[in-house]
Design a protein around this motif. Structure first.
Motif, PDB file in Angstrom:
ATOM      1  N   GLU A   1     -36.046   7.020 -84.844  1.00 56.71           N
ATOM      2  CA  GLU A   1     -37.305   7.764 -84.985  1.00 56.71           C
ATOM      3  C   GLU A   1     -37.105   9.279 -84.937  1.00 56.71           C
ATOM      4  O   GLU A   1     -37.979  10.030 -85.365  1.00 56.71           O
ATOM      5  N   ASN A   2     -35.993   9.710 -84.360  1.00 53.87           N
ATOM      6  CA  ASN A   2     -35.726  11.150 -84.229  1.00 53.87           C
ATOM      7  C   ASN A   2     -34.957  11.699 -85.433  1.00 53.87           C
ATOM      8  O   ASN A   2     -34.418  12.796 -85.385  1.00 53.87           O
ATOM      9  N   VAL A   3     -34.899  10.906 -86.484  1.00 53.74           N
ATOM     10  CA  VAL A   3     -34.190  11.331 -87.689  1.00 53.74           C
ATOM     11  C   VAL A   3     -35.136  11.235 -88.885  1.00 53.74           C
ATOM     12  O   VAL A   3     -35.854  10.240 -89.030  1.00 53.74           O
ATOM     13  N   VAL A   4     -35.171  12.285 -89.694  1.00 56.47           N
ATOM     14  CA  VAL A   4     -35.979  12.274 -90.922  1.00 56.47           C
ATOM     15  C   VAL A   4     -35.036  12.415 -92.105  1.00 56.47           C
ATOM     16  O   VAL A   4     -34.184  13.305 -92.135  1.00 56.47           O
ATOM     17  N   LEU A   5     -35.159  11.504 -93.049  1.00 53.78           N
ATOM     18  CA  LEU A   5     -34.222  11.419 -94.168  1.00 53.78           C
ATOM     19  C   LEU A   5     -34.936  11.669 -95.491  1.00 53.78           C
ATOM     20  O   LEU A   5     -35.862  10.944 -95.851  1.00 53.78           O
ATOM     21  N   LEU A   6     -34.507  12.683 -96.210  1.00 52.69           N
ATOM     22  CA  LEU A   6     -35.090  12.993 -97.516  1.00 52.69           C
ATOM     23  C   LEU A   6     -34.023  12.859 -98.603  1.00 52.69           C
ATOM     24  O   LEU A   6     -32.842  13.054 -98.339  1.00 52.69           O
ATOM     25  N   PRO A   7     -34.451  12.535 -99.833  1.00 54.27           N
ATOM     26  CA  PRO A   7     -33.488  12.290-100.920  1.00 54.27           C
ATOM     27  C   PRO A   7     -33.137  13.539-101.739  1.00 54.27           C
ATOM     28  O   PRO A   7     -33.352  13.560-102.943  1.00 54.27           O
ATOM     29  N   HIS A   8     -32.592  14.564-101.118  1.00 51.06           N
ATOM     30  CA  HIS A   8     -32.182  15.812-101.783  1.00 51.06           C
ATOM     31  C   HIS A   8     -33.308  16.353-102.678  1.00 51.06           C
ATOM     32  O   HIS A   8     -33.184  16.391-103.911  1.00 51.06           O
ATOM     33  N   VAL A   9     -34.380  16.771-102.023  1.00 51.39           N
ATOM     34  CA  VAL A   9     -35.571  17.233-102.758  1.00 51.39           C
ATOM     35  C   VAL A   9     -35.988  18.653-102.392  1.00 51.39           C
ATOM     36  O   VAL A   9     -37.127  19.046-102.654  1.00 51.39           O
TER      37      VAL A   9
ATOM     38  N   PRO B   1     -26.134   6.806 -94.547  1.00 53.41           N
ATOM     39  CA  PRO B   1     -25.677   5.876 -93.505  1.00 53.41           C
ATOM     40  C   PRO B   1     -26.839   5.037 -92.946  1.00 53.41           C
ATOM     41  O   PRO B   1     -27.799   5.577 -92.407  1.00 53.41           O
ATOM     42  N   GLU B   2     -26.714   3.728 -93.084  1.00 47.15           N
ATOM     43  CA  GLU B   2     -27.820   2.842 -92.691  1.00 47.15           C
ATOM     44  C   GLU B   2     -28.067   2.822 -91.184  1.00 47.15           C
ATOM     45  O   GLU B   2     -29.151   2.449 -90.737  1.00 47.15           O
ATOM     46  N   GLU B   3     -27.062   3.251 -90.416  1.00 49.03           N
ATOM     47  CA  GLU B   3     -27.245   3.310 -88.955  1.00 49.03           C
ATOM     48  C   GLU B   3     -28.398   4.241 -88.593  1.00 49.03           C
ATOM     49  O   GLU B   3     -28.957   4.146 -87.498  1.00 49.03           O
ATOM     50  N   LEU B   4     -28.753   5.156 -89.507  1.00 44.54           N
ATOM     51  CA  LEU B   4     -29.807   6.122 -89.212  1.00 44.54           C
ATOM     52  C   LEU B   4     -31.211   5.569 -89.485  1.00 44.54           C
ATOM     53  O   LEU B   4     -32.201   6.130 -89.025  1.00 44.54           O
ATOM     54  N   PHE B   5     -31.290   4.457 -90.235  1.00 48.82           N
ATOM     55  CA  PHE B   5     -32.593   3.991 -90.710  1.00 48.82           C
ATOM     56  C   PHE B   5     -33.552   3.622 -89.578  1.00 48.82           C
ATOM     57  O   PHE B   5     -34.758   3.719 -89.721  1.00 48.82           O
ATOM     58  N   GLY B   6     -33.013   3.181 -88.450  1.00 44.25           N
ATOM     59  CA  GLY B   6     -33.872   2.741 -87.354  1.00 44.25           C
ATOM     60  C   GLY B   6     -34.209   3.841 -86.350  1.00 44.25           C
ATOM     61  O   GLY B   6     -34.914   3.580 -85.378  1.00 44.25           O
TER      62      GLY B   6
ATOM     63  N   GLU C   1     -19.344  11.677 -87.566  1.00 40.82           N
ATOM     64  CA  GLU C   1     -19.538  12.292 -86.241  1.00 40.82           C
ATOM     65  C   GLU C   1     -21.035  12.472 -85.954  1.00 40.82           C
ATOM     66  O   GLU C   1     -21.495  12.229 -84.836  1.00 40.82           O
ATOM     67  N   LEU C   2     -21.788  12.890 -86.958  1.00 43.03           N
ATOM     68  CA  LEU C   2     -23.235  13.071 -86.788  1.00 43.03           C
ATOM     69  C   LEU C   2     -23.894  11.729 -86.477  1.00 43.03           C
ATOM     70  O   LEU C   2     -24.716  11.622 -85.556  1.00 43.03           O
ATOM     71  N   VAL C   3     -23.509  10.706 -87.241  1.00 42.62           N
ATOM     72  CA  VAL C   3     -24.111   9.385 -87.052  1.00 42.62           C
ATOM     73  C   VAL C   3     -23.828   8.874 -85.642  1.00 42.62           C
ATOM     74  O   VAL C   3     -24.749   8.419 -84.942  1.00 42.62           O
ATOM     75  N   SER C   4     -22.578   8.985 -85.185  1.00 45.90           N
ATOM     76  CA  SER C   4     -22.301   8.443 -83.846  1.00 45.90           C
ATOM     77  C   SER C   4     -23.021   9.247 -82.772  1.00 45.90           C
ATOM     78  O   SER C   4     -23.526   8.673 -81.800  1.00 45.90           O
ATOM     79  N   ALA C   5     -23.126  10.571 -82.955  1.00 47.95           N
ATOM     80  CA  ALA C   5     -23.848  11.384 -81.962  1.00 47.95           C
ATOM     81  C   ALA C   5     -25.323  10.966 -81.895  1.00 47.95           C
ATOM     82  O   ALA C   5     -25.908  10.885 -80.805  1.00 47.95           O
TER      83      ALA C   5
END
Ligand code: 8YV
Length: 309
Positions: free
Chosen positions: A268-276, A261-266, A236-240
């Motif tokens: 710019e309004n999303v920041v992805l961290l590896p559980h740090v 989810p790879e849909e998020l990789f492109g 749901e988050l990814v589609s939103a």
């Protein structure tokens, strides 16, 4: 003997090795065979947010006395089963609170001010070609926090310094709390710009961020998750985000880590961290010392440092 459920920290592993007979469960190829051979000598399990002690493992270890987790979150431990069997449980609260709260604010700033996208803009040479887009102010934005425990409170304190009006949701209203309480997450989401997940993962808080909450947060809203992946209904988050129905997201945790989810990789309004969230040298060492201190206390019949069960 001590059973380490998964890899977590080199210093901790080294110190456990010095003090106990250490078994590294993740390196065991034939787990049933291993348990048949060694279960009777295992008196402690050391787990983390990755793997802990589920009902099956607890049942397989008849001499288990204590589960000491290298995490504040206890969602990988079957607490009911531990209580039933008189198995002690410890975690690592307090020592990681500041780091996790710092990172939550870092994610707010990174998402609103597009810090990561801007860094990429410079490194890729695009600055020389112009066309930079303006970002969004963080100071003064309304912040909603789900879970006003140690970490939630530390986040609120930091957000106050940015002049952000704070409101929160938790199971019950906190007495003498200056922040506005919303008994419903949807109401909280409707009334804040930035929604931060900082509660423990339990059956009640699984998917606490669902379609309705995301829609209430809306196209200008930002979701920050420093809790646990399963707090969020991730598809749901990814589609939103993909459809622009949510303004942005800063995520440190995911439903199926380390899968993101790879849909998020492109986006710019999303920041992805590896559980740090707790991932500084200082804090991880303090967490390791707490795990060691709890085991030491248990095996010398002293009061546990940070008991949960
Ligand atoms: C992890 C965490 O334990 O404390 C928690 O609950 O999620 C983290 O501190 C750490 O990343 C090791 O897995």
């Amino acid at each position: 003997g001590v059973l380490m459920a998964c890899p977590m920290n080199a210093y901790l592993e080294q110190e456990l090795e010095k003090r106990f007979r250490l078994f590294r469960f993740w390196q065991v190829p034939q787990k049933p065979q291993f348990l048949k051979e060694h279960a009777a000598s295992i008196r402690a399990v050391v787990g983390s947010s990755v793997a802990g002690a589920d009902a099956e493992l607890i049942e397989a270890l008849p001499r288990l006395e204590i589960v000491s987790s290298f995490s504040v979150g206890l969602d990988k431990i079957d607490l009911g089963k531990c209580r039933e069997k008189g198995i002690r449980v410890t975690n690592t609260p307090d020592v990681l609170t500041e780091d996790v709260a710092d990172l939550a604010i870092g994610l707010c700033l990174a998402v609103l001010r597009r810090i990561c996208a801007s860094d990429k803009y410079v490194r890729s040479g695009k600055w020389k070609k112009g066309d930079f887009r303006l970002t969004t102010k963080f100071t003064g934005k309304t912040v909603g926090i789900i879970g006003l425990g140690r970490i939630g409170t530390a986040i609120a304190k930091r957000a106050e310094a940015f002049n952000c009006p704070i409101s929160y949701n938790s199971r019950t209203e906190k007495p003498d709390c200056k922040y506005k309480y919303y008994p419903s997450v949807v109401e909280l989401a409707s009334n804040c710009h930035i929604l931060i997940v900082a509660c423990p993962l339990t059956p009640e808080t699984r998917h606490i961020i669902n379609r309705e909450v995301i829609d209430a947060l809306g196209p200008k809203g930002v979701l920050i998750n420093i809790g646990r992946g399963p707090h969020v209904d991730e598809p749901e988050l990814v589609s939103a985000l993909v459809e622009g129905r949510l303004g942005g997201a800063g995520l440190d945790v995911y439903e199926h880590e380390p899968e993101v989810p790879e849909e998020l990789f492109g986006l710019e309004n999303v920041v992805l961290l590896p559980h740090v969230g707790s991932g500084t040298v200082e804090t991880r060492n303090a967490m390791a010392d707490l795990v060691l201190g709890n085991l030491e206390a248990h095996f010398t019949n002293k009061p546990l440092l940070t008991p949960v069960v």
